[in-house]
Scaffold this motif. Structure first.
Motif, PDB file in Angstrom:
ATOM      1  N   PHE A 110       0.831  -1.207   0.000  1.00 37.57           N
ATOM      2  CA  PHE A 110       0.000   0.000   0.000  1.00 37.57           C
ATOM      3  C   PHE A 110       0.866   1.258   0.000  1.00 37.57           C
ATOM      4  CE2 PHE A 110      -1.945  -3.410   2.368  1.00 37.57           C
ATOM      5  CZ  PHE A 110      -3.226  -3.490   1.843  1.00 37.57           C
ATOM      6  N   SER A 111       0.234   2.358  -0.407  1.00 37.33           N
ATOM      7  CA  SER A 111       0.747   3.696  -0.126  1.00 37.33           C
ATOM      8  C   SER A 111      -0.224   4.365   0.830  1.00 37.33           C
ATOM      9  CB  SER A 111       0.886   4.504  -1.420  1.00 37.33           C
ATOM     10  OG  SER A 111       1.824   3.906  -2.288  1.00 37.33           O
ATOM     11  N   PRO A 138       2.882   8.648  -5.370  1.00 41.02           N
ATOM     12  CA  PRO A 138       3.574   7.526  -4.725  1.00 41.02           C
ATOM     13  C   PRO A 138       4.481   6.777  -5.689  1.00 41.02           C
ATOM     14  CG  PRO A 138       1.299   6.930  -5.197  1.00 41.02           C
ATOM     15  CD  PRO A 138       1.453   8.387  -5.569  1.00 41.02           C
ATOM     16  N   SER A 139       5.696   6.460  -5.202  1.00 45.53           N
ATOM     17  CA  SER A 139       6.645   5.637  -5.958  1.00 45.53           C
ATOM     18  C   SER A 139       7.105   4.521  -5.021  1.00 45.53           C
ATOM     19  CB  SER A 139       7.833   6.474  -6.424  1.00 45.53           C
ATOM     20  OG  SER A 139       8.523   7.024  -5.317  1.00 45.53           O
ATOM     21  N   ASP A 140       8.219   3.873  -5.337  1.00 48.35           N
ATOM     22  CA  ASP A 140       8.696   2.783  -4.484  1.00 48.35           C
ATOM     23  C   ASP A 140       8.966   3.239  -3.062  1.00 48.35           C
ATOM     24  OD1 ASP A 140       8.498   0.958  -6.484  1.00 48.35           O
ATOM     25  OD2 ASP A 140      10.640   0.893  -6.969  1.00 48.35           O
ATOM     26  N   SER A 141       9.482   4.456  -2.911  1.00 45.89           N
ATOM     27  CA  SER A 141       9.816   4.924  -1.561  1.00 45.89           C
ATOM     28  C   SER A 141       8.573   5.307  -0.766  1.00 45.89           C
ATOM     29  CB  SER A 141      10.783   6.115  -1.627  1.00 45.89           C
ATOM     30  OG  SER A 141      10.194   7.212  -2.284  1.00 45.89           O
ATOM     31  N   GLU A 142       7.408   5.333  -1.425  1.00 42.49           N
ATOM     32  CA  GLU A 142       6.131   5.567  -0.738  1.00 42.49           C
ATOM     33  C   GLU A 142       5.267   4.305  -0.740  1.00 42.49           C
ATOM     34  OE1 GLU A 142       8.059   9.109  -1.579  1.00 42.49           O
ATOM     35  OE2 GLU A 142       7.118   7.950  -3.199  1.00 42.49           O
ATOM     36  N   THR A 143       5.918   3.158  -0.865  1.00 44.34           N
ATOM     37  CA  THR A 143       5.195   1.883  -0.908  1.00 44.34           C
ATOM     38  C   THR A 143       5.609   1.018   0.282  1.00 44.34           C
ATOM     39  OG1 THR A 143       5.071   1.949  -3.325  1.00 44.34           O
ATOM     40  CG2 THR A 143       4.744  -0.185  -2.290  1.00 44.34           C
ATOM     41  N   PHE A 144       4.610   0.457   0.977  1.00 46.33           N
ATOM     42  CA  PHE A 144       4.871  -0.305   2.192  1.00 46.33           C
ATOM     43  C   PHE A 144       4.005  -1.558   2.213  1.00 46.33           C
ATOM     44  CE2 PHE A 144       5.461   4.193   3.020  1.00 46.33           C
ATOM     45  CZ  PHE A 144       6.705   4.244   3.640  1.00 46.33           C
ATOM     46  N   GLN A 145       4.541  -2.593   2.837  1.00 42.79           N
ATOM     47  CA  GLN A 145       3.766  -3.802   3.091  1.00 42.79           C
ATOM     48  C   GLN A 145       3.230  -3.757   4.508  1.00 42.79           C
ATOM     49  OE1 GLN A 145       6.223  -7.296   2.149  1.00 42.79           O
ATOM     50  NE2 GLN A 145       4.397  -8.140   1.171  1.00 42.79           N
ATOM     51  N   ILE A 146       1.962  -4.083   4.661  1.00 39.91           N
ATOM     52  CA  ILE A 146       1.384  -4.242   5.993  1.00 39.91           C
ATOM     53  C   ILE A 146       1.433  -5.732   6.336  1.00 39.91           C
ATOM     54  CG2 ILE A 146      -0.690  -4.031   7.410  1.00 39.91           C
ATOM     55  CD1 ILE A 146      -1.486  -1.608   5.795  1.00 39.91           C
ATOM     56  N   ILE A 147       2.267  -6.084   7.296  1.00 39.75           N
ATOM     57  CA  ILE A 147       2.400  -7.473   7.741  1.00 39.75           C
ATOM     58  C   ILE A 147       1.500  -7.657   8.958  1.00 39.75           C
ATOM     59  CG2 ILE A 147       3.996  -9.289   8.440  1.00 39.75           C
ATOM     60  CD1 ILE A 147       4.585  -8.074   5.666  1.00 39.75           C
ATOM     61  N   ARG A 148       0.507  -8.529   8.844  1.00 41.89           N
ATOM     62  CA  ARG A 148      -0.475  -8.703   9.903  1.00 41.89           C
ATOM     63  C   ARG A 148      -0.121  -9.913  10.769  1.00 41.89           C
ATOM     64  NH1 ARG A 148      -6.238  -7.229   6.990  1.00 41.89           N
ATOM     65  NH2 ARG A 148      -6.706  -6.476   9.094  1.00 41.89           N
ATOM     66  N   ASN A 149      -0.302  -9.777  12.058  1.00 46.65           N
ATOM     67  CA  ASN A 149      -0.069 -10.876  12.989  1.00 46.65           C
ATOM     68  C   ASN A 149      -1.141 -11.949  12.804  1.00 46.65           C
ATOM     69  OD1 ASN A 149      -0.684 -12.161  15.821  1.00 46.65           O
ATOM     70  ND2 ASN A 149       1.427 -11.440  15.921  1.00 46.65           N
ATOM     71  N   GLU A 150      -0.734 -13.200  12.757  1.00 53.92           N
ATOM     72  CA  GLU A 150      -1.682 -14.291  12.497  1.00 53.92           C
ATOM     73  C   GLU A 150      -2.768 -14.373  13.560  1.00 53.92           C
ATOM     74  OE1 GLU A 150       0.193 -18.012  11.901  1.00 53.92           O
ATOM     75  OE2 GLU A 150       1.330 -17.374  10.118  1.00 53.92           O
ATOM     76  N   GLY A 151      -2.428 -14.112  14.784  1.00 54.97           N
ATOM     77  CA  GLY A 151      -3.415 -14.216  15.858  1.00 54.97           C
ATOM     78  C   GLY A 151      -4.268 -12.975  16.019  1.00 54.97           C
TER      79      GLY A 151
END
Length: 500
Positions: A110-111, A138-151
């Protein structure tokens, strides 16, 4: 000479017949009794939520508003000053500056767009590690992954394209350089995510499934010819069909939009002809979004339609008019659904309406041109003077006993009295003897009374039919189909809640 005179007389008779036939083909019996085919060519997720069920991370679609609270600092991330400078983590409570709107790149990437519309990224065009909100694109430096906790899916870590994570080192220093991997509260890279609001419209469903999986099946099954047969046999003589700006670029509209809406609209014209009905085309979604609502196909809820969008929007109207002007089933073209004041200024709207009207008149003099009143703080009569100089035009007003706190405390009788008194007065104000026609382009049998009986709904619907039946162009119920029963005219008819 006699032969020449005979030919001229014969030609005149032929042209007279053609002209009379043309008038007959384009004649419209007013007022119209219509229904909106909402959620067909422009998706509104609230009307059929199950359409979104197959999207991965369906709670994180474009335009979802999220807030992030550092578990270590117990403070919220914030775009300082609403954007244009650094991102900090020093707010004990969350409001607009602490809220980020998602632009979804894929199911986990996401951005983040901030209050002043910049995007969160890394300083020095991505060369630094400090988090800022300064970029307009937004470019690569404005792109992030949201890693969600499984629990706990709302417990998240945010990873940059370099593989490193954001961390709240202190209340005034948020960086993108953390390498750890724990989910402890003391970990500076762990945030509690709050989903503040969501949008579920055409942009979200198309981009959520992605261009490869986004399907046209909905368009071929949601409305069929059987529905036109049902509508016609139950007293309706017209449909109002919401369309989006991308229809002019069908069959290959720009991503993420999916082709097929133009063929569906062609089908609607044929089905309407088969069952003795007329079609009102309504531009529901203008490029840039005229109101920020999901039915405008907005990406993130910002209302950005303005002067720069006028010509492109006129081009869509020109396309629709050129395609359908000679079709005797065309009743009208609506230039724009529910422009919102003050974001859409009256000057820009009138300029656009004049250009859109001229675009329609290039192709037809008989089709009506519908001008929607602005929502928000605006005078309901503000278009009358302008429209008075045009021919075959209609002022479109939308009346719901909803969407205002004043309706939440009304009982059934008060709602009905409001229709017979206030709505009657409202409609009279835009219904003039020699000016444009009036059209209640949207209304519904739904209201805010809890525990209302079947008879209550019947009386409320009848009151609206009594009053809105005075609109000189007619009315259109919202909508034909909807999972919420009282919004579904088909359900209301089948269950004897309304009689047309």
């Amino acid at each position: 000479m006699a032969s020449s005179a005979y030919l001229k007389l014969h030609l005149a008779f032929y042209l007279s017949c053609v002209f009379s036939l043309s008038l007959a083909q384009n004649s419209i019996q007013l007022p119209l009794k219509a229904v909106n085919l909402g959620n067909w060519l422009v998706i509104e997720g609230w009307m059929k939520p199950s359409l979104f069920d197959g999207i991965p991370n369906k709670d994180l679609l474009d335009g979802t508003q999220v807030q992030f609270k550092s578990t270590k600092l117990q403070k919220y991330l914030c775009a300082e000053n609403g954007g244009g400078t650094i991102v900090v983590a020093n707010r004990s409570s969350a409001s607009d500056w602490e809220t980020f709107r998602l632009w979804r790149n894929d199911e986990s990437s996401f951005s983040f767009r901030v209050f002043n519309k910049q995007f969160v990224g890394l300083e020095n065009q991505g060369q630094g590690t400090t988090l800022v909100a300064v970029s307009n694109d937004p470019s690569d430096s404005e792109t992030f992954q949201i890693i969600r906790n499984e629990g706990d899916p709302n417990r998240v870590r945010i990873r940059t394209t370099s593989g490193l994570f954001l961390q709240a080192q202190s209340e005034t220093l948020v960086t993108a350089d953390y390498e750890g991997s724990s989910w402890d509260d003391s970990d500076p890279s762990v945030f509690q995510m709050t989903i503040k609001s969501r949008i579920r419209g055409e942009y979200q469903i198309s981009n959520g499934y992605g261009p490869e999986r986004a399907s046209q099946d909905h368009r071929s099954t949601y409305i069929t010819e059987d529905d036109f047969s049902f509508m016609s046999s139950n007293g309706l003589n017209a449909v109002r069909i919401p369309v989006g700006w991308w229809i002019a670029l069908d069959p290959t509209p720009p991503k993420p939009f999916v082709g097929g809406s133009l063929q569906a609209l062609d089908n609607a014209f044929q089905w309407a002809q088969n069952h003795g009905m007329k079609v009102i085309i309504d531009l529901h979604a203008a490029q840039g979004s005229q109101n920020g609502n999901e039915h405008s196909a907005t990406r993130d809820g910002y209302q950005e339609w303005g002067e720069a969008n006028i010509q492109d929007t006129v081009s869509v109207i020109d396309f629709l008019a050129a395609r359908y002007a000679n079709n005797p089933i065309l009743a009208a073209i609506g230039l724009m659904n529910e422009p919102m004041s003050p974001g859409v200024t009256l000057d820009n709207l009138i300029r656009y309406y004049q250009m859109g009207y001229d675009a329609v008149r290039k192709h037809t003099s008989s089709a009506y041109v519908v001008l929607s009143n602005r929502l928000g703080p605006a005078d309901s009569k503000e278009l009358l003077s302008f429209a008075g100089s045009l021919s075959n035009v209609v002022i479109d007003v939308h009346y719901y006993n909803l969407f205002s706190d004043s309706f939440s405390s009304m009982n059934v009788l008060q709602n009905i009295d409001f229709i017979y008194n206030q709505r009657s007065s409202d409609l009279s104000a835009v219904t003039t003897a020699n000016g444009p026609l009036s059209f209640v382009g949207e209304w519904s049998g739904a209201f805010a009374v809890q525990g209302a009986s079947m008879e209550d709904y019947q009386r409320f619907a009848k009151a609206q039919l009594d009053v809105y039946g005075r609109a000189t162009f007619g009315w259109a119920y919202w909508a034909y189909k909807c999972d919420a029963n009282y919004w579904s005219l088909k359900w209301m008819i089948e269950n004897n809640y309304i009689q047309l």
